[in-house]
Design an enzyme around this catalytic site. Structure first.
Site, mmCIF file in Angstrom:
data_model
loop_
_atom_site.group_PDB
_atom_site.id
_atom_site.type_symbol
_atom_site.label_atom_id
_atom_site.label_comp_id
_atom_site.label_asym_id
_atom_site.label_seq_id
_atom_site.Cartn_x
_atom_site.Cartn_y
_atom_site.Cartn_z
ATOM 1 N N LYS A 174 0.834 -1.216 0.000
ATOM 2 C CA LYS A 174 0.000 0.000 0.000
ATOM 3 C C LYS A 174 0.861 1.256 0.000
ATOM 4 C CE LYS A 174 -1.498 1.445 4.219
ATOM 5 N NZ LYS A 174 -1.209 2.819 4.611
ATOM 6 N N ASN A 175 1.889 1.280 0.855
ATOM 7 C CA ASN A 175 2.660 2.522 1.019
ATOM 8 C C ASN A 175 3.622 2.794 -0.138
ATOM 9 O OD1 ASN A 175 1.257 3.004 3.311
ATOM 10 N ND2 ASN A 175 2.899 2.473 4.739
ATOM 11 N N CYS B 167 -4.692 12.894 13.902
ATOM 12 C CA CYS B 167 -4.353 11.505 13.609
ATOM 13 C C CYS B 167 -4.243 10.745 14.921
ATOM 14 C CB CYS B 167 -3.027 11.442 12.861
ATOM 15 S SG CYS B 167 -2.584 9.771 12.443
ATOM 16 N N ARG C 113 1.208 14.471 13.514
ATOM 17 C CA ARG C 113 1.886 14.147 12.239
ATOM 18 C C ARG C 113 2.010 15.436 11.437
ATOM 19 N NH1 ARG C 113 -0.548 8.845 9.575
ATOM 20 N NH2 ARG C 113 1.357 8.976 8.346
ATOM 21 N N ASP D 252 5.497 0.562 11.879
ATOM 22 C CA ASP D 252 4.270 -0.097 11.414
ATOM 23 C C ASP D 252 4.168 -1.560 11.847
ATOM 24 O OD1 ASP D 252 3.532 2.275 10.288
ATOM 25 O OD2 ASP D 252 4.061 1.731 8.232
ATOM 26 N N ARG E 6 -8.059 -0.786 5.493
ATOM 27 C CA ARG E 6 -7.237 0.227 4.822
ATOM 28 C C ARG E 6 -5.897 -0.346 4.396
ATOM 29 N NH1 ARG E 6 -6.089 5.064 8.273
ATOM 30 N NH2 ARG E 6 -4.868 5.414 6.402
HETATM 31 C C1 EPZ Z 1 4.735 6.880 6.195
HETATM 32 O O1 EPZ Z 1 4.030 7.987 6.724
HETATM 33 C C2 EPZ Z 1 3.756 5.731 6.155
HETATM 34 N N1 EPZ Z 1 2.617 6.085 5.312
HETATM 35 C C3 EPZ Z 1 3.306 5.364 7.565
HETATM 36 O O2 EPZ Z 1 2.496 4.211 7.476
HETATM 37 C C4 EPZ Z 1 4.538 5.023 8.413
HETATM 38 O O3 EPZ Z 1 4.142 4.774 9.736
HETATM 39 C C5 EPZ Z 1 5.536 6.185 8.370
HETATM 40 O O4 EPZ Z 1 5.858 6.531 6.993
HETATM 41 C C6 EPZ Z 1 6.839 5.880 9.084
HETATM 42 O O5 EPZ Z 1 7.451 4.767 8.502
HETATM 43 C C7 EPZ Z 1 2.713 5.979 3.992
HETATM 44 O O6 EPZ Z 1 3.748 5.657 3.442
HETATM 45 C C8 EPZ Z 1 1.495 6.240 3.198
HETATM 46 P P1 EPZ Z 1 6.993 10.103 8.146
HETATM 47 P P2 EPZ Z 1 4.685 9.447 6.701
HETATM 48 O O7 EPZ Z 1 6.857 11.451 7.544
HETATM 49 O O8 EPZ Z 1 5.549 9.572 5.530
HETATM 50 C C9 EPZ Z 1 7.774 13.287 11.541
HETATM 51 C C10 EPZ Z 1 0.670 2.817 8.042
HETATM 52 O O9 EPZ Z 1 0.213 2.293 9.082
HETATM 53 N N2 EPZ Z 1 7.482 14.319 10.543
HETATM 54 O O10 EPZ Z 1 8.085 9.234 7.653
HETATM 55 O O11 EPZ Z 1 3.598 10.417 6.889
HETATM 56 C C11 EPZ Z 1 6.555 12.448 11.877
HETATM 57 O O12 EPZ Z 1 5.718 13.097 12.801
HETATM 58 C C12 EPZ Z 1 1.183 4.233 8.059
HETATM 59 O O13 EPZ Z 1 0.703 2.251 6.933
HETATM 60 C C13 EPZ Z 1 7.732 15.639 10.860
HETATM 61 O O14 EPZ Z 1 8.188 15.984 11.960
HETATM 62 O O15 EPZ Z 1 5.583 9.367 7.986
HETATM 63 C C14 EPZ Z 1 7.195 11.192 12.399
HETATM 64 O O16 EPZ Z 1 7.592 11.401 13.730
HETATM 65 C C15 EPZ Z 1 0.854 5.025 9.230
HETATM 66 N N3 EPZ Z 1 7.442 16.597 9.919
HETATM 67 C C16 EPZ Z 1 8.438 11.057 11.529
HETATM 68 O O17 EPZ Z 1 8.674 12.368 10.978
HETATM 69 C C17 EPZ Z 1 6.960 16.268 8.680
HETATM 70 O O18 EPZ Z 1 6.724 17.175 7.883
HETATM 71 C C18 EPZ Z 1 8.325 10.076 10.389
HETATM 72 O O19 EPZ Z 1 7.089 10.259 9.700
HETATM 73 C C19 EPZ Z 1 6.730 14.923 8.374
HETATM 74 C C20 EPZ Z 1 7.009 13.967 9.325
#
Ligand code: EPZ
Length: 420
Positions: A22-23, A116, A121, A307, A399
């Protein structure tokens, strides 16, 4: 609304086939917005989030055909540049249309995603990266409005307080493919899904280097063309079944799983006593009689994936001793603790850590799913527990897991879906 009912206590046996990730599928579908030519994406899992992304593409004026796991996208004359609140609010990953629309249309409006359940996030890194490329960004009436008439390649440090960001890296990389000049993303995410996206962009004619590392270099090109691409398989789905096997004392083969995507989980499962072997793209898992405790810290790839944290917690609940989880990606991602404790687990949250005291047995109970991976953890707990577990709000599970109850039934679990 549907619920899942599980009669626990059966060992899993047999073979399970892993579906597309999915991701990886979500940003790759968004990337088709970078061209006007037909793209064919195969091995796409038929999940609710994928349907939401297809709805977004259609709302932008893109023609999309879906046939089983194959999606054909015709972006020829799309004119849209708005991803509306009613779709973005149902799926945060909608944010990954931001980069492609900005690069292709030079104007984009994407609704701010909102709250969320797995904790804060923010999207500051997405905005920082795109601003560094020269986008003029405003927040207006709950929407991110970005204009990109004078974009130029730049060197961008994209790390936040919790390390790299998967979708911010995806957004900036996609935008940079059509931005004149050289863009260098430092502290880029190197998750397999980011690499898969880069591979699709390369097929479209993008110039990208370093996509398996923390420094990605992109040289902007004038135009991208259509491409065909097969999505990688879902490492989180594979990991979930590996854990389900270990927890139920089973012995299963997982087809379509890549060991290079699952190194840390394999290491931890060996550490608790599980036997793991592999041949080609099949991983064999054989559980041990008594699981040993283990500690994990979630981190960006190749660290332990957040995840799989909730599912790993269930295994720790069954281990003979104390285990500790430290969540370094989403420090608040512990909604599953209270539901697991209702099933007889002994888990205590302490800041961004969870301390888990193994118990001899979990007991089935009515529980409520709160997010995708927490739902998967409750299914695993239900499989291991004695008696009946009923999981409500199972739409969260839909999902991210293709027909999980059917795959588990084929492995010998007693699990079925009912209307609530
Ligand atoms: C991706 O989300 C995945 N979603 C998530 O999967 C997964 O948990 C996550 O990466 C971490 O591996 C998809 O790929 C669609 P991040 P993403 O930005 O990209 C912080 C699931 O269950 N951050 O890598 O949104 C954030 O808060 C889902 O399938 C900032 O601070 O996650 C977190 O602490 C849920 N500022 C860290 O970075 C930003 O602008 C990593 O989040 C963006 C993120």
């Amino acid at each position: 609304m549907d619920k899942l009912v599980i009669e626990g206590g059966r060992k899993l046996k047999g073979t399970v086939q892993i579906s597309g990730a999915k991701n990886a599928a979500l940003p790759i579908l968004a990337a088709t917005l970078l061209t006007q030519e037909k793209c064919v994406i195969s091995n796409v899992p038929p999940l609710r989030d994928v349907q939401t992304m297809v709805k977004i593409l259609r709302s932008l004026g893109v023609r999309v055909q879906m046939q089983d796991s194959r999606i054909t996208v015709y972006p020829a004359k799309y004119k849209g540049y708005t991803a509306p609140y009613k779709l973005v609010s149902t799926m945060r990953a909608s944010i990954c249309v931001l980069g492609p629309l900005l690069a292709k249309q030079a104007l984009v409006r994407v609704s701010l995603p909102g709250g969320c359940v797995i904790g804060p996030r923010p999207i500051d890194l997405h905005l920082k990266g795109l601003s560094a490329l020269g986008a003029k960004i405003k927040i207006e009436h709950g929407y991110i409005v970005a204009q990109g008439k004078k974009m130029k390649g730049a060197r961008i440090y994209l790390g936040g307080p919790f390390g790299s960001s998967v979708l911010a890296t995806a957004n900036v990389m996609m935008a940079a493919t059509l931005t004149p000049g050289i863009t260098i993303i430092e502290n880029a995410a190197c998750e397999p899904e980011v690499v898969d996206l880069a591979n699709f962009l390369l097929k479209m004619g993008a110039k990208i280097h370093g996509q398996k590392t923390h420094t990605i270099e992109i040289e902007g090109v004038k135009k991208l063309h259509g491409a065909e691409h097969k999505i990688i398989n879902d490492r989180i789905e594979a990991g979930t079944y590996m854990l389900a096997c270990a927890i139920t004392g089973g012995e299963i083969s997982i087809k379509g799983a890549s060991i290079s995507h699952l190194g840390v989980l394999i290491d931890k499962l060996k550490g608790v006593g599980t036997t793991i072997r592999h041949s080609g793209d099949t991983i064999f898992v054989k559980a041990t009689r008594r699981l040993r405790p283990v500690d994990i810290t979630t981190l960006p790839f190749p660290g332990f994936p957040t995840d799989l944290q909730a599912q790993m917690m269930v295994l720790m609940c069954m281990a003979g001793g104390i285990s500790v989880i430290t969540e370094k990606v989403y420090p608040e991602r512990f909604m599953h603790i209270s539901e697991l404790n209702r099933m007889g687990a002994r888990v205590m949250k302490e800041g961004s850590s969870a301390i888990i005291e193994g118990v001899p047995k979990l007991s089935g109970a009515p529980v409520m799913a709160s997010d995708l991976r927490a739902s998967a953890a409750l299914v695993l707990a239900g499989l291991a527990a004695s008696g009946r577990t009923e999981i409500s709000r199972v739409y969260h599970l839909d999902r991210g897991y293709k027909t999980m109850e059917e795959k588990l039934s084929r492995l010998g679990a007693k699990i079925w879906r009912e209307k609530e």
